[in-house]
Scaffold this motif. Structure first.
Motif, PDB file in Angstrom:
ATOM      1  N   THR A   1       1.903   1.906   3.188  1.00 44.90           N
ATOM      2  CA  THR A   1       2.001   1.646   4.631  1.00 44.90           C
ATOM      3  C   THR A   1       0.825   2.271   5.384  1.00 44.90           C
ATOM      4  O   THR A   1       0.237   1.638   6.275  1.00 44.90           O
ATOM      5  N   ILE A   2       0.484   3.496   5.041  1.00 46.63           N
ATOM      6  CA  ILE A   2      -0.620   4.187   5.720  1.00 46.63           C
ATOM      7  C   ILE A   2      -1.940   3.459   5.484  1.00 46.63           C
ATOM      8  O   ILE A   2      -2.762   3.305   6.395  1.00 46.63           O
ATOM      9  N   LEU A   3      -2.161   2.981   4.258  1.00 51.33           N
ATOM     10  CA  LEU A   3      -3.390   2.229   3.969  1.00 51.33           C
ATOM     11  C   LEU A   3      -3.455   0.946   4.789  1.00 51.33           C
ATOM     12  O   LEU A   3      -4.524   0.576   5.301  1.00 51.33           O
ATOM     13  N   TYR A   4      -2.325   0.260   4.919  1.00 52.84           N
ATOM     14  CA  TYR A   4      -2.313  -0.981   5.702  1.00 52.84           C
ATOM     15  C   TYR A   4      -2.544  -0.689   7.187  1.00 52.84           C
ATOM     16  O   TYR A   4      -3.191  -1.479   7.891  1.00 52.84           O
ATOM     17  N   LEU A   5      -2.022   0.446   7.681  1.00 52.87           N
ATOM     18  CA  LEU A   5      -2.299   0.829   9.060  1.00 52.87           C
ATOM     19  C   LEU A   5      -3.787   1.108   9.264  1.00 52.87           C
ATOM     20  O   LEU A   5      -4.379   0.717  10.272  1.00 52.87           O
TER      21      LEU A   5
ATOM     22  N   PHE B   1     -10.591  -2.700  14.941  1.00 54.79           N
ATOM     23  CA  PHE B   1     -11.073  -2.464  16.299  1.00 54.79           C
ATOM     24  C   PHE B   1     -11.182  -0.996  16.692  1.00 54.79           C
ATOM     25  O   PHE B   1     -11.704  -0.683  17.756  1.00 54.79           O
ATOM     26  N   ASP B   2     -10.726  -0.048  15.845  1.00 53.07           N
ATOM     27  CA  ASP B   2     -10.709   1.346  16.270  1.00 53.07           C
ATOM     28  C   ASP B   2     -11.058   2.241  15.084  1.00 53.07           C
ATOM     29  O   ASP B   2     -10.222   2.519  14.217  1.00 53.07           O
ATOM     30  N   PHE B   3     -12.315   2.699  15.033  1.00 57.30           N
ATOM     31  CA  PHE B   3     -12.781   3.514  13.907  1.00 57.30           C
ATOM     32  C   PHE B   3     -11.997   4.820  13.802  1.00 57.30           C
ATOM     33  O   PHE B   3     -11.599   5.244  12.710  1.00 57.30           O
ATOM     34  N   GLN B   4     -11.753   5.500  14.947  1.00 53.52           N
ATOM     35  CA  GLN B   4     -11.116   6.815  14.912  1.00 53.52           C
ATOM     36  C   GLN B   4      -9.703   6.736  14.317  1.00 53.52           C
ATOM     37  O   GLN B   4      -9.329   7.548  13.470  1.00 53.52           O
ATOM     38  N   LYS B   5      -8.921   5.764  14.780  1.00 54.99           N
ATOM     39  CA  LYS B   5      -7.552   5.656  14.262  1.00 54.99           C
ATOM     40  C   LYS B   5      -7.553   5.206  12.806  1.00 54.99           C
ATOM     41  O   LYS B   5      -6.731   5.663  12.000  1.00 54.99           O
ATOM     42  N   ALA B   6      -8.473   4.305  12.460  1.00 58.31           N
ATOM     43  CA  ALA B   6      -8.570   3.875  11.057  1.00 58.31           C
ATOM     44  C   ALA B   6      -8.912   5.064  10.171  1.00 58.31           C
ATOM     45  O   ALA B   6      -8.307   5.271   9.104  1.00 58.31           O
ATOM     46  N   GLN B   7      -9.886   5.868  10.598  1.00 58.78           N
ATOM     47  CA  GLN B   7     -10.260   7.062   9.833  1.00 58.78           C
ATOM     48  C   GLN B   7      -9.087   8.032   9.718  1.00 58.78           C
ATOM     49  O   GLN B   7      -8.863   8.634   8.656  1.00 58.78           O
ATOM     50  N   TYR B   8      -8.308   8.168  10.784  1.00 61.56           N
ATOM     51  CA  TYR B   8      -7.144   9.064  10.764  1.00 61.56           C
ATOM     52  C   TYR B   8      -6.156   8.648   9.665  1.00 61.56           C
ATOM     53  O   TYR B   8      -5.695   9.492   8.885  1.00 61.56           O
ATOM     54  N   TYR B   9      -5.853   7.365   9.589  1.00 65.76           N
ATOM     55  CA  TYR B   9      -4.870   6.918   8.596  1.00 65.76           C
ATOM     56  C   TYR B   9      -5.442   6.932   7.177  1.00 65.76           C
ATOM     57  O   TYR B   9      -4.727   7.276   6.219  1.00 65.76           O
ATOM     58  N   TYR B  10      -6.717   6.596   7.011  1.00 61.28           N
ATOM     59  CA  TYR B  10      -7.304   6.680   5.680  1.00 61.28           C
ATOM     60  C   TYR B  10      -7.366   8.126   5.195  1.00 61.28           C
ATOM     61  O   TYR B  10      -7.151   8.415   4.007  1.00 61.28           O
ATOM     62  N   THR B  11      -7.671   9.051   6.103  1.00 62.45           N
ATOM     63  CA  THR B  11      -7.683  10.464   5.723  1.00 62.45           C
ATOM     64  C   THR B  11      -6.273  10.930   5.365  1.00 62.45           C
ATOM     65  O   THR B  11      -6.072  11.686   4.401  1.00 62.45           O
ATOM     66  N   MET B  12      -5.285  10.477   6.123  1.00 66.15           N
ATOM     67  CA  MET B  12      -3.895  10.801   5.809  1.00 66.15           C
ATOM     68  C   MET B  12      -3.522  10.276   4.418  1.00 66.15           C
ATOM     69  O   MET B  12      -2.836  10.958   3.643  1.00 66.15           O
ATOM     70  N   ALA B  13      -3.997   9.067   4.091  1.00 68.27           N
ATOM     71  CA  ALA B  13      -3.719   8.496   2.773  1.00 68.27           C
ATOM     72  C   ALA B  13      -4.357   9.343   1.673  1.00 68.27           C
ATOM     73  O   ALA B  13      -3.732   9.605   0.630  1.00 68.27           O
TER      74      ALA B  13
ATOM     75  N   GLN C   1      -5.040  12.550   1.736  1.00 67.75           N
ATOM     76  CA  GLN C   1      -4.288  13.804   1.610  1.00 67.75           C
ATOM     77  C   GLN C   1      -2.973  13.580   0.872  1.00 67.75           C
ATOM     78  O   GLN C   1      -2.548  14.424   0.069  1.00 67.75           O
ATOM     79  N   LEU C   2      -2.338  12.439   1.104  1.00 67.85           N
ATOM     80  CA  LEU C   2      -1.086  12.133   0.409  1.00 67.85           C
ATOM     81  C   LEU C   2      -1.325  11.923  -1.081  1.00 67.85           C
ATOM     82  O   LEU C   2      -0.533  12.374  -1.918  1.00 67.85           O
ATOM     83  N   VAL C   3      -2.428  11.256  -1.425  1.00 62.75           N
ATOM     84  CA  VAL C   3      -2.773  11.050  -2.836  1.00 62.75           C
ATOM     85  C   VAL C   3      -2.987  12.390  -3.526  1.00 62.75           C
ATOM     86  O   VAL C   3      -2.505  12.627  -4.649  1.00 62.75           O
ATOM     87  N   GLU C   4      -3.711  13.297  -2.864  1.00 64.38           N
ATOM     88  CA  GLU C   4      -3.983  14.607  -3.462  1.00 64.38           C
ATOM     89  C   GLU C   4      -2.703  15.441  -3.565  1.00 64.38           C
ATOM     90  O   GLU C   4      -2.485  16.132  -4.563  1.00 64.38           O
ATOM     91  N   LYS C   5      -1.853  15.366  -2.547  1.00 59.66           N
ATOM     92  CA  LYS C   5      -0.628  16.167  -2.550  1.00 59.66           C
ATOM     93  C   LYS C   5       0.334  15.722  -3.652  1.00 59.66           C
ATOM     94  O   LYS C   5       0.918  16.560  -4.353  1.00 59.66           O
TER      95      LYS C   5
ATOM     96  N   SER D   1      -5.855   4.821 -10.543  1.00 58.77           N
ATOM     97  CA  SER D   1      -5.543   3.515 -11.150  1.00 58.77           C
ATOM     98  C   SER D   1      -4.426   2.814 -10.390  1.00 58.77           C
ATOM     99  O   SER D   1      -4.326   1.592 -10.412  1.00 58.77           O
ATOM    100  N   VAL D   2      -3.581   3.596  -9.707  1.00 59.36           N
ATOM    101  CA  VAL D   2      -2.510   3.019  -8.902  1.00 59.36           C
ATOM    102  C   VAL D   2      -3.014   2.669  -7.509  1.00 59.36           C
ATOM    103  O   VAL D   2      -2.772   1.579  -6.990  1.00 59.36           O
ATOM    104  N   THR D   3      -3.721   3.602  -6.889  1.00 59.11           N
ATOM    105  CA  THR D   3      -4.263   3.386  -5.546  1.00 59.11           C
ATOM    106  C   THR D   3      -5.698   3.923  -5.507  1.00 59.11           C
ATOM    107  O   THR D   3      -5.888   5.140  -5.481  1.00 59.11           O
ATOM    108  N   PRO D   4      -6.714   3.040  -5.524  1.00 57.24           N
ATOM    109  CA  PRO D   4      -8.116   3.503  -5.567  1.00 57.24           C
ATOM    110  C   PRO D   4      -8.581   4.004  -4.204  1.00 57.24           C
ATOM    111  O   PRO D   4      -9.432   3.406  -3.554  1.00 57.24           O
ATOM    112  N   ILE D   5      -8.031   5.137  -3.761  1.00 60.03           N
ATOM    113  CA  ILE D   5      -8.268   5.604  -2.398  1.00 60.03           C
ATOM    114  C   ILE D   5      -9.732   5.950  -2.161  1.00 60.03           C
ATOM    115  O   ILE D   5     -10.284   5.683  -1.088  1.00 60.03           O
TER     116      ILE D   5
END
Length: 604
Positions: free
Chosen positions: A123-127, A134-146, A148-152, A158-162
């Motif tokens: 869901t976070i990746l799709y957001l 249209f919004d680099f800052q919000k896109a970067q926020y959600y990709y960064t969140m993704a 951090q979730l992968v690392e946590k 191989s499942v999610t090429p973040i």
């Protein structure tokens, strides 16, 4: 720009778009029949989710997703809502991203509720992909969140090429250092996963070539572009030839530049890659402008026609964005209204609490005034009694002294509740008031008896210390230890006998220390008929307390300790026992005070 991210995110999506056409049609018809037969709403949600994967038309995919998503929410089937919401949101991003975002936000909340890291990551990746429109800052926020979730949660690449997704995202927004960092990281993770070099080259050579070209390193870029051509099966990505064409153009090798630009354009037209067609046609116009005006005009017209088509699409996008922003503003206004309403309700509760507190203070005042008047009248009556009524006089004095303790507790506690209320700490005031009510109840119940179980006395004492600890912001720490052989329900002592000594330890000993301190109460049975109690504090000691001579301390001493001394005297006189109280100053070897110990021996 969008195609790379779309393909990468499609990798994260279940393979509902990858089935063979004939198989999809057969499966679609079978699921439609099953949908008509089933009576279970849960099964209907799951069938809608499967229909999204085999429907031949995108509109039907969205309709199935919307029906499944709405039904799952209606029956509180969170897992089904997440599955349908993610697929529906992903499909809507390319069509109506302003509709996709609210659905994905709702899906994110459900995934967080179920604590499902893989669904939440999707869901976070799709957001991020939606905001990337249209919004680099919000896109970067959600990709960064993704990330951090992968690392946590240690989700494998191989499942999610973040890292690969982040590399493509930053390249699209021309943040080249970050694009190169994450692309290299993704390549290294592929090597660690034992992916063959040929596969890795196919995945990453084009990306590395494009990044290095934008970073003004044409030699490195050409090396990756040529390796991408060598490792490709069939036609390589048209961007490879476009990259080579731009390098040869920069080197003024125009024939080679035209050759590779034409190859790039042919592939891009075959794949209908609109943005890249504009770029390559514009490049060919520049390459032919000086040497062949007719050929240059042809490519100029191609670029212009493609741009016009793209502008029409962009206008639609802008209208969608404006509509989405209007809805966001309206939603924000609604949230502000709700917040204001909640604030108003909280103020009403606070005013009600203040009103109740005022009533309680008035009641306490009149009780105290009536109590004081009663004591005056009782003292006048007692002075008129004859000597033969001394026993009755002693009983009456004991009741008066016990009643005298009640307003003492009330004023201490009500002042603290008033302070919390004035500071708008409603939760603290409520907690304090609950403990205060329990304490008053115990005091009133205990005051009716000459002796109470040790358990009741210690419970009242603990409530008193907890109230003082809250009042003085946890500066008071305490411990109550009772010997295991003592039956606390069976052993009985005079009520409210220990509390004044603990109060004296807090006010005289601990409150003069900025950091507060510790009070320990130890209870043991030295003989069958004698209860031994020690109340120890690590305060400033009696000498230091007397030197400070605070107004508060003096008041507490005169009202609490004197009453307790009188009570012990009357208890001994009435019951012919020897209740003893001894105060010991604790001093270190160097003479510094360590606190005070009160030792009580109470006949039982």
């Amino acid at each position: 720009m969008k195609n790379g991210l779309f393909c990468l995110l499609l990798f994260c999506c279940p393979t509902h778009l990858l089935a063979q056409p004939d198989v999809k049609v057969i499966r679609h018809d079978s699921l439609k029949r099953e949908l008509g037969r089933t009576k279970s709403d849960t099964l209907r949600v799951l069938i809608y989710e499967q229909l999204m994967g085999v429907s031949p038309q995108r509109k039907a995919v969205i309709d199935y997703g919307q029906q499944g998503f709405n039904l799952a929410k209606q029956i509180h089937f969170d897992r089904g809502a997440i599955q349908c919401g993610n697929k529906l949101g992903f499909m809507l991003v390319e069509l109506d991203y302003y509709k996709a975002i609210p659905i994905l936000m709702e899906t994110k909340q459900l995934a967080e509720k179920l604590e499902d890291p893989q669904a939440l990551l999707t869901t976070i990746l799709y957001l991020g992909y939606a905001y990337n429109k249209f919004d680099f800052q919000k896109a970067q926020y959600y990709y960064t969140m993704a990330r951090q979730l992968v690392e946590k949660d240690h989700i494998p690449e191989s499942v999610t090429p973040i890292s690969r997704i982040l590399g493509q995202f930053y390249y699209n927004w021309n943040v080249l250092d970050s694009a190169l960092f994450y692309s290299k990281k993704a390549y290294q993770q592929g090597q660690q996963a034992n992916i063959s070099p040929n596969v890795l080259n196919k995945l990453y050579d084009v990306q590395f070539g494009k990044i290095y070209y934008k970073m003004k390193q044409p030699d490195l870029a050409m090396r990756y572009f040529r390796r991408a051509i060598a490792s490709a099966t069939g036609n390589p990505n048209g961007q490879v030839y476009e990259g080579l064409a731009m390098i040869f153009r920069d080197r003024q090798q125009l024939d080679s530049a035209r050759y590779y630009a034409k190859k790039s354009l042919a592939i891009q037209q075959e794949r209908n890659e609109t943005i890249y067609i504009i770029q390559t046609a514009t490049l060919l116009f520049e390459l032919y402008q000086a040497s062949n005006p007719a050929e240059a005009l042809k490519y100029h017209l191609l670029a212009t026609a493609t741009k016009d088509s793209l502008k029409t699409q962009e206008k639609v996008r802008q209208a969608e964005k404006a509509a989405y922003e209007d809805r966001e503003r309206e939603a924000a206004t609604q949230r502000r209204f709700k917040a204001a309403e909640l604030d108003y309700q909280n103020r009403l509760k606070l005013y009600a609490l203040v009103g109740l507190l005022g009533i309680a203070i008035l009641v306490a005042y009149f009780l105290y005034r009536a109590n004081r008047q009663n004591r005056k009248l009782e003292a006048q009556r007692l002075r008129q009694l004859e000597t033969e009524f001394e026993q009755k006089l002693a009983d009456t004095e004991m009741m008066t002294l016990r009643a005298q303790m009640n307003p003492h507790f009330i004023f201490n506690c009500l002042n603290s509740i008033k302070l919390y209320t004035l500071q708008n700490k409603a939760d603290k005031a409520s907690e304090y008031l609950t403990k205060f009510a329990r304490l008053i109840r115990l005091v009133l119940e205990n005051s009716r008896s000459e002796r109470v179980p040790l358990q009741n006395e210690l419970e009242a004492l603990q409530l008193y210390i907890e109230l003082e600890a809250m009042r003085f912001k946890q500066k008071v720490q305490f411990m109550i230890q009772v010997a295991s052989e003592i039956d606390q329900q069976y052993v009985q002592i005079p009520p409210l006998l220990l509390q004044p000594y603990v109060e004296n330890a807090i006010w005289h000993g601990l409150m003069h220390k900025a950091e507060g301190g510790f009070v320990q109460i130890n209870v043991c049975q030295s003989t069958d008929h004698l209860l031994h109690v020690e109340i120890t504090d690590d305060g400033v000691g009696r000498e230091r307390a007397r030197a400070l001579k605070s107004k508060s301390a003096g008041m507490h001493k005169s009202f609490g300790m004197q009453v307790t001394a009188d009570r012990i005297r009357m208890i001994n006189q009435l019951h012919n026992v020897q209740t003893q109280a001894q105060v010991v100053d604790l001093v270190a070897t160097d003479g510094e005070p360590l606190g005070t110990k009160v030792v009580l021996d109470i006949p039982i």
